[in-house]
Structure formats: C-alpha cells, structure tokens
Write an enzyme that holds these catalytic residues in place. Structure first.
Site, PDB file in Angstrom:
ATOM      1  N   GLY A  74      26.276  19.825  11.120  1.00 37.14           N
ATOM      2  CA  GLY A  74      27.550  20.472  10.790  1.00 37.14           C
ATOM      3  C   GLY A  74      28.554  20.360  11.915  1.00 37.14           C
ATOM      4  O   GLY A  74      29.768  20.285  11.683  1.00 37.14           O
ATOM      5  N   ALA A  75      28.060  20.329  13.148  1.00 36.74           N
ATOM      6  CA  ALA A  75      28.971  20.230  14.293  1.00 36.74           C
ATOM      7  C   ALA A  75      29.639  18.847  14.333  1.00 36.74           C
ATOM      8  O   ALA A  75      30.779  18.717  14.786  1.00 36.74           O
ATOM      9  CB  ALA A  75      28.222  20.507  15.587  1.00 36.74           C
ATOM     10  N   GLY A  96      49.803  48.922  25.270  1.00 34.30           N
ATOM     11  CA  GLY A  96      50.273  49.202  23.916  1.00 34.30           C
ATOM     12  C   GLY A  96      51.073  48.040  23.357  1.00 34.30           C
ATOM     13  O   GLY A  96      50.573  46.926  23.246  1.00 34.30           O
ATOM     14  N   GLY A  97      52.359  48.327  23.010  1.00 38.18           N
ATOM     15  CA  GLY A  97      53.224  47.290  22.454  1.00 38.18           C
ATOM     16  C   GLY A  97      53.388  46.115  23.396  1.00 38.18           C
ATOM     17  O   GLY A  97      53.499  44.962  22.974  1.00 38.18           O
TER      18      GLY A  97
END
Lengths: 463, 69
Positions: free
Chosen positions: A356-357, A131-132
């Site tokens: 693009g790389a 959890g937390g």
C-alpha cells in the site's frame, strides 16, 4: 503604541523593518493603539505584505480594530497576489472588548481561509501566542517559532485553575512540544534573527510560483547515498540534498522524521521533495508521516511547486497502535493529496516500494507525471522472501529446517523474476524508465520541464 | 535519558554493554522489523546505566531499551 516605538525590540515597526529588505517597508495601517500594524515591502525583491501584533500594548491582545488591520492586509495581499507574513506575539482576544474582539478574531480566521492556497501565508511566532493568536498561525501554510515563542489554546494559569494541572508555558507550548510532538510548528529557530531569515527564505521559495532564472543541471552520482545491503537503514538527507541545487529548507524536521519534506531548488526552480527516511521506523509510512506529507503535497500543489518523491518504503507500519490512531483514515489523506495534485510530480524509486505504501508514494496509478527507478529497485506487494513464505508455506514446511533457507532464496529469486523485478514494472508501465543514479538529476529536471506548469485550485487546510 | 523502542521489532544486535561510555549518535542496538535493520541511536552522550534488551528479544512500541546518564 508605547512611548518609544522605534527602540523597543518588540515594537511592530522594528519587527516589520527587520523582516523586509532595508528601506522597502511602507506602512498600510496607521500607527495607533489598536495593537496591530501592517505594511508592504519587498523580501529579496519579492513584493510581500506583513502584519505584526504590538506586544507593547496589553501583551499584544487583539481587538476589533486591530483585527480589521489584519483583514485589510489580507485583502491587499490577495489583490497583489503577494505572500503574507504574520509576526505574532499576542495573548489572544482583548478581554475588555468582550465578544466584539472575538468577532474580530473570527474575521481574521475567515480572511486567512479565503486566502488559503491562493497566496503563501507564513507565520513567525516571536513570543507567547495564545487562544486566537494560536489558531491564527495554525491556519497558515508554515509556522516558524522563535526561542521566546509559545503556542497554546489556554495558558498555565487557566490550566491550573480549571484542571489543577501544574505546567509552565514552555512545557505547554514551547519548541520541543510543537516541533517534535504536536507538529504545530514547521520550523524552530535558534534566534529571532534566524526566525526572520527562515521567513524570508520561504517567501522567496513559495512566492511567484517558485520561478527563478535557469540554473544548468550538473549531474552527480547519487549512488553513494544509499548502502549496498538491501536491509541496511540509512539517513536519506544526503540524497535529498544531492538532488537539490543547495540544501533547501526542511519543514517539520523532528516531527514524523520517517518522512522528509523539504523545499528547495532544482535547476533554479523551487521544488518540494518528499522522501521516506529508512533511518526512522525503517522508513515506514504511519499516521503522522502520512498527514505531514499530505499537507506538504497540497501546499506545493496550491502554489504550483513541482514535487519530487523519493521512494524507499517497506510499507505502512502495522499494529494495534496505528490502527487505533486511524492509520486508515489518516493514511488516506496522502492518497487523496497525491491523486488530486496537478503540479508536475516525479517519483524516484531508489531501492524498494512495497504494498500500500508503494501506491501512496505517488505511484503511476495515482497520476505521477513520470516514475523513475534506479537499477535493481524492487516494486512489489511485499519483499520476495516474505512473499514466498506465504505462497509456498507447505512446500517450505515439507523440506525441513536444514534445506529451508536455500529453498527460500531459490523460490524468492524465481518469484522476483515473475512478479517483482523492475523489468516487470517497466513492462507494465508503472515505471517509465530505469535511470542510473549518475543521470538522475537531469532525468528529474527534464520530466518537470516537459510537464505543463499548472497549480491546484484548492485551499491548504491544516490537515 | 531513556531510550525507547519506536516500533515493534526483534532485537537483532546489541552493540553496547552496561557501564560503557557512548557518544551522541552512537548506535546502541540494531532492531529488525519490516524487513529492515533499524539502528537505535543514543540521543546524547553519557554512560549506559541500564540495558534492558538482549539479542533475540521482541520489543513493543515504547519499551525501554536503555538508560543513558
């Protein structure tokens, strides 16, 4: 505290004592039953704040008072500009306190976010962190997991009662899950001792802007680290280690292994190395590797750590799976991270950088401090043969199958000369210098030294 | 142990056969994709029980390549 706080190995005093240099721990919170303890001390001489949840009380559950201890530890660390280490072994918020404990846990999250990018934050998960207590480490810069560490939002009992799914703690949130699949954990340790050792090493690398005494650069010939055949895959780790003074600490070694992110030293100064690894997925960028690298770039930038970007990349991984996973959105994070970074960032193109790389891997256009390339490296929209197959489709179709391969090679050589060769890249100014592999360490170190020592002013959101 | 393809690729070379003993790290198959030769390695030692690909095949992301026991 339990009756024997000094001898129970889970006791926060014992754990904090183990973390710090011998005799340096000074407590900055009282020993009581709030479930948290904080202290200040040194780690290899670097002044550091740390806190530990108390697993001997209610499984380390976090109450409002204990959470205030953590918040005060953060205030102290920020005031001193010191790194902070959290030792986690906690079931999350204290049930009995109800919403008061939830409010406390929320204040811890807010403190972590306030400190993000200002001081290095390292988490060591020594037992279950639910959890937390799971989101606490997740908000920090580096998460280390010890063998008994488990991280999950909800434990097996709740999962079973809510969904009927039958899983154990390890399958839900063990080292295999978070080290390989989820990317929640940066480093998986074989023992508690190794987990503490990783934390100490990271404090030293990230603290004090990574400044150390000068170590003279010794050049070594790195050419042997990559194969002669252009299409052959290889493991990039020996090259990364060859660039660094000593092996360094690789973060996320098993998650998104097609990109390597390693903190180490060059000439005695901390640097962050980002390297495509052709052994995995051909070294392509994809959704997870772009996110992994983007977060690493932003962390290094925030702490003033120069970047060394080792490029050998055939492109972004194409396909339905990638597009549906959001390769456009997630890949954009890497573009943003590099373009935003103000630390010295040196690019070394070893073999190829396509499409693009090429842009994403700290290109000149994104603001690289200096772009180096090894002789024979190729910078292009795509490989020359693939390019001429598109550009000269008709011509190639006309010649017939027997002559096609030789014509392809001929056209490719011509194409390379006019569009892809490294000379063209130098002439355009997208590559600053062609360096021999035997002079690469010096060239990188000189480029870093010549750039102003600055750091980015932003947080390190867990991308 | 199941060895699966990590990406769409052509099967360029098959280096092992069914029944063969392999060691951790041995290359089983070399794929070709994105203009790169990409080795598929055994992630443990054992015997190749099943080999699901032949040279020239196209594998999709997640396809079974081999089973090692």
């Amino acid at each position: 505290m339990s009756n024997e706080p000094q001898t129970d190995p889970r006791s926060p005093v014992v754990r904090l004592t183990t973390l710090f240099d011998p005799g340096s721990l000074e407590l900055i919170s009282p020993i009581d039953d709030c479930g948290m303890l904080a202290g200040i001390g040194t780690i290899s001489g670097t002044r550091t704040v740390a806190f530990a949840s108390d697993a001997t009380i209610q499984g380390g559950a976090m109450g409002s008072v204990g959470c205030s201890v953590v918040v005060r530890a953060y205030d102290r660390a920020l005031l001193e500009g010191a790194p902070i280490v959290g030792l986690w072994h906690s079931g999350g918020a204290r049930l009995r306190e109800g919403v008061e404990s939830l409010d406390g846990v929320g204040r811890v999250f807010a403190a972590m976010t306030r400190a993000s990018g200002k001081i290095p934050q390292i988490s060591v998960v020594l037992g279950p962190a639910a959890g937390g207590a799971a989101y606490g480490p997740a908000l920090t810069d580096v998460v280390i997991m010890a063998p008994a560490g488990r991280i999950f939002v909800t434990g097996p009992d709740v999962v079973r009662s809510v969904t009927g799914e039958d899983v154990d703690m390890e399958r839900l949130g063990g080292a295999e899950v978070h080290g390989r699949r989820s990317g929640v954990v940066h480093l998986v340790a074989d023992s508690d001792a190794q987990a503490f050792e990783y934390a100490r090493e990271l404090v030293t690398l990230l603290g004090n802007h990574g400044k150390f005494g000068d170590v003279p650069i010794v050049d070594v010939d790195l050419a042997g680290c990559i194969p002669d055949a252009a299409k052959r895959a290889y493991d990039v780790h020996p090259l990364v280690e060859g660039i660094l003074d000593s092996p360094g600490v690789e973060l996320h070694p098993k998650w998104a292994p097609n990109i390597v992110t390693t903190l180490g030293r060059l000439g005695g100064r901390t640097v962050g190395v980002i390297a495509n690894n052709p052994l995995r997925l051909g070294g392509c960028l994809d959704t997870t590797s772009a996110e992994k690298a983007a977060r690493f770039v932003r962390m290094c930038d925030a702490f003033g750590i120069p970047l060394v970007v080792v490029v050998d990349v055939p492109g972004y991984l194409p396909g339905l799976g990638q597009e549906w996973d959001g390769v456009v959105r997630r890949g954009a994070k890497l573009l943003h991270a590099f373009a935003e970074a103000v630390v010295p960032r040196i690019t070394l193109i070893t073999r190829k950088a396509y499409g693009g790389a090429y842009i994403a891997m700290n290109s000149r256009a994104l603001g690289a401090t200096r772009v180096l390339a090894w002789p024979g490296a190729e910078v292009a929209v795509m490989g020359a043969v693939a390019a001429v197959r598109i550009l000269h489709r008709r011509k190639l179709a006309e010649v017939g199958e027997a002559l096609r391969p030789s014509l392809e090679l001929e056209l490719a050589a011509e194409h390379e000369k006019i569009s892809g060769g490294i000379e063209k890249a130098v002439a355009l100014g997208v590559v600053d210098e062609v360096v021999e592999p035997s002079r690469t360490r010096t060239a990188i170190a000189e480029a870093i030294a010549a750039a102003p020592a600055v750091r980015g002013e932003h947080g390190n959101i867990p991308l | 142990m199941e060895i699966r393809a990590e990406m769409v690729a052509n099967v360029w070379k098959v280096l092992v056969s069914e029944g063969q003993q392999v060691q951790d790290g041995d290359t089983l198959v070399i794929l070709e994709s994105m203009k790169m030769e990409i080795p598929v390695v055994a992630e443990g030692s054992g015997v190749v029980r099943e080999l699901k690909v032949a040279e020239g095949d196209v594998v999709q992301d997640g396809d079974l390549i081999a089973v090692i026991e």
